[in-house]
Every structure is written in structure tokens, then in C-alpha cells.
Design a protein around this motif. Structure first.
Motif, PDB file in Angstrom:
ATOM      1  N   ALA A  56       3.364   6.439  11.600  1.00  0.00           N
ATOM      2  CA  ALA A  56       2.217   6.748  12.101  1.00  0.00           C
ATOM      3  C   ALA A  56       0.925   6.343  11.073  1.00  0.00           C
ATOM      4  CB  ALA A  56       1.831   7.921  12.678  1.00  0.00           C
ATOM      5  N   VAL A  57       1.075   6.676   9.798  1.00  0.00           N
ATOM      6  CA  VAL A  57       0.354   6.526   8.697  1.00  0.00           C
ATOM      7  C   VAL A  57       0.513   4.999   8.480  1.00  0.00           C
ATOM      8  CG1 VAL A  57      -0.281   6.900   6.430  1.00  0.00           C
ATOM      9  CG2 VAL A  57       0.430   8.881   7.941  1.00  0.00           C
ATOM     10  N   ALA A  58       1.494   4.425   8.625  1.00  0.00           N
ATOM     11  CA  ALA A  58       1.737   2.861   8.304  1.00  0.00           C
ATOM     12  C   ALA A  58       0.706   1.917   9.298  1.00  0.00           C
ATOM     13  CB  ALA A  58       2.929   2.595   8.265  1.00  0.00           C
ATOM     14  N   LYS A  59       1.126   2.274  10.555  1.00  0.00           N
ATOM     15  CA  LYS A  59       0.099   1.838  11.722  1.00  0.00           C
ATOM     16  C   LYS A  59      -1.398   1.874  11.429  1.00  0.00           C
ATOM     17  CE  LYS A  59      -0.525   1.299  16.261  1.00  0.00           C
ATOM     18  NZ  LYS A  59      -0.513   1.805  17.889  1.00  0.00           N
ATOM     19  N   THR A  60      -2.060   3.006  10.825  1.00  0.00           N
ATOM     20  CA  THR A  60      -3.308   3.148  10.673  1.00  0.00           C
ATOM     21  C   THR A  60      -3.655   2.365   9.284  1.00  0.00           C
ATOM     22  OG1 THR A  60      -3.205   5.345  11.506  1.00  0.00           O
ATOM     23  CG2 THR A  60      -5.054   4.856   9.976  1.00  0.00           C
ATOM     24  N   ASP A  93       1.067  -1.140  -0.081  1.00  0.00           N
ATOM     25  CA  ASP A  93      -0.074   0.074   0.241  1.00  0.00           C
ATOM     26  C   ASP A  93       0.850   1.288   0.006  1.00  0.00           C
ATOM     27  OD1 ASP A  93      -2.521   1.146  -0.168  1.00  0.00           O
ATOM     28  OD2 ASP A  93      -3.231   0.221   1.642  1.00  0.00           O
ATOM     29  N   GLY A  94       0.379   2.515  -0.353  1.00  0.00           N
ATOM     30  CA  GLY A  94       1.206   3.631  -0.298  1.00  0.00           C
ATOM     31  C   GLY A  94       0.220   4.808   0.288  1.00  0.00           C
ATOM     32  N   PHE A  95       1.046   5.710   0.506  1.00  0.00           N
ATOM     33  CA  PHE A  95       0.568   7.099   0.679  1.00  0.00           C
ATOM     34  C   PHE A  95       1.494   8.173   0.836  1.00  0.00           C
ATOM     35  CE2 PHE A  95       1.811   4.245   4.448  1.00  0.00           C
ATOM     36  CZ  PHE A  95       2.827   5.068   4.863  1.00  0.00           C
ATOM     37  N   ILE A  96       1.065   9.340   1.010  1.00  0.00           N
ATOM     38  CA  ILE A  96       2.219  10.644   0.891  1.00  0.00           C
ATOM     39  C   ILE A  96       2.017  11.245   2.201  1.00  0.00           C
ATOM     40  CG2 ILE A  96       2.351  12.887  -0.006  1.00  0.00           C
ATOM     41  CD1 ILE A  96       1.305  11.573  -2.800  1.00  0.00           C
ATOM     42  N   VAL A  97       3.115  11.734   2.626  1.00  0.00           N
ATOM     43  CA  VAL A  97       3.271  12.516   3.940  1.00  0.00           C
ATOM     44  C   VAL A  97       3.923  13.653   3.684  1.00  0.00           C
ATOM     45  CG1 VAL A  97       3.017  10.472   5.705  1.00  0.00           C
ATOM     46  CG2 VAL A  97       5.473  11.344   4.844  1.00  0.00           C
ATOM     47  N   GLU A  98       3.543  14.794   4.445  1.00  0.00           N
ATOM     48  CA  GLU A  98       4.373  15.873   4.312  1.00  0.00           C
ATOM     49  C   GLU A  98       4.995  16.328   5.755  1.00  0.00           C
ATOM     50  OE1 GLU A  98       1.808  19.235   3.300  1.00  0.00           O
ATOM     51  OE2 GLU A  98       1.143  18.258   1.561  1.00  0.00           O
ATOM     52  N   ALA A  99       6.210  16.552   5.505  1.00  0.00           N
ATOM     53  CA  ALA A  99       7.204  16.752   6.825  1.00  0.00           C
ATOM     54  C   ALA A  99       8.027  17.671   6.789  1.00  0.00           C
ATOM     55  CB  ALA A  99       7.754  15.383   7.069  1.00  0.00           C
ATOM     56  N   GLU A 100       8.745  18.258   7.875  1.00  0.00           N
ATOM     57  CA  GLU A 100       9.774  19.293   7.765  1.00  0.00           C
ATOM     58  C   GLU A 100      11.165  18.746   7.542  1.00  0.00           C
ATOM     59  OE1 GLU A 100       9.078  22.823   8.296  1.00  0.00           O
ATOM     60  OE2 GLU A 100       6.914  22.257   8.054  1.00  0.00           O
ATOM     61  N   SER A 101      11.339  17.474   7.776  1.00  0.00           N
ATOM     62  CA  SER A 101      12.719  16.878   7.863  1.00  0.00           C
ATOM     63  C   SER A 101      12.559  15.407   7.424  1.00  0.00           C
ATOM     64  CB  SER A 101      13.393  17.101   9.288  1.00  0.00           C
ATOM     65  OG  SER A 101      12.608  16.439  10.130  1.00  0.00           O
ATOM     66  N   ASP A 102      13.787  14.756   7.174  1.00  0.00           N
ATOM     67  CA  ASP A 102      13.680  13.296   7.089  1.00  0.00           C
ATOM     68  C   ASP A 102      13.360  12.582   7.903  1.00  0.00           C
ATOM     69  OD1 ASP A 102      14.718  14.112   4.487  1.00  0.00           O
ATOM     70  OD2 ASP A 102      17.001  13.173   4.822  1.00  0.00           O
ATOM     71  N   ALA A 103      13.786  13.065   9.352  1.00  0.00           N
ATOM     72  CA  ALA A 103      13.140  12.385  10.691  1.00  0.00           C
ATOM     73  C   ALA A 103      11.855  12.459  10.958  1.00  0.00           C
ATOM     74  CB  ALA A 103      14.126  12.985  11.812  1.00  0.00           C
TER      75      ALA A 103
END
Length: 90
Positions: A34-38, A16-26
Motif C-alpha cells: 500500500a505504501v509502495a503504491k502511494t 525510495d524507502g519507508f518504514i511500516v509497523e505491522a503485527e506480522s510478516d504477512a
């Protein structure tokens, strides 16, 4: 000759796949976790299921069909040695 109903269980690899937006690699790693757990807890179908790579098969049950109904013959019967998880006994 008797008739038997045989049900097998096995593992399939799914993606499965999804997109996340983040401020840094970490931050991306933490948000992805978190999204993978959901996603893992979801009952929705994944984007892709690899049906050609069935693994760790087990015969869930064998029932004999008789005029008065089904009769259990066996449960959880191993028939291969393709293990992806350790067995509790070894």
C-alpha cells in the motif's frame, strides 16, 4: 549546415524507502504494498536515482531549426537494443 534539436528519453532505476509497523510478516507485506503504491504515484523525488544505469533509450524527437521556427524531422526513433519492456510489435 543545418542545426537540429534532439531530445532523448530513457529509463533510470530509482530507489525510495519507508518504514511500516505491522503485527506480522504477512501484514508487513500488505502494508508495504500500500505504501509502495502511494510512493509510486507521488511526484516527490526518490531517495536515490541510479544515473549510471540508463536503459531503453529512444530519440523522442528530432527537429530542424530554421529561420521560421522548428520543423519536425522524426519521432520515437530507436537507436539501441537495450529493451527492458516488450515492444507492442514483438
Amino acid at each position: 549546415m543545418n542545426e537540429y534539436i534532439v531530445k532523448i528519453g530513457f529509463w533510470l532505476r530509482a530507489y525510495d524507502g519507508f518504514i511500516v509497523e505491522a503485527e506480522s510478516d504477512a501484514d508487513a507485506i500488505e502494508k508495504a504494498k500500500a505504501v509502495a503504491k502511494t510512493a509510486m504515484e507521488s511526484a516527490a523525488h526518490p531517495e536515490h536515482v541510479e544515473t549510471g544505469e540508463r536503459r531503453e533509450g529512444v530519440i523522442a524527437f528530432i527537429d530542424r531549426v530554421a529561420p521560421d521556427g522548428r520543423h519536425a524531422v522524426a519521432e520515437d526513433v530507436a537507436f539501441d537494443d537495450d529493451r527492458i519492456h516488450d515492444s507492442p510489435t514483438g
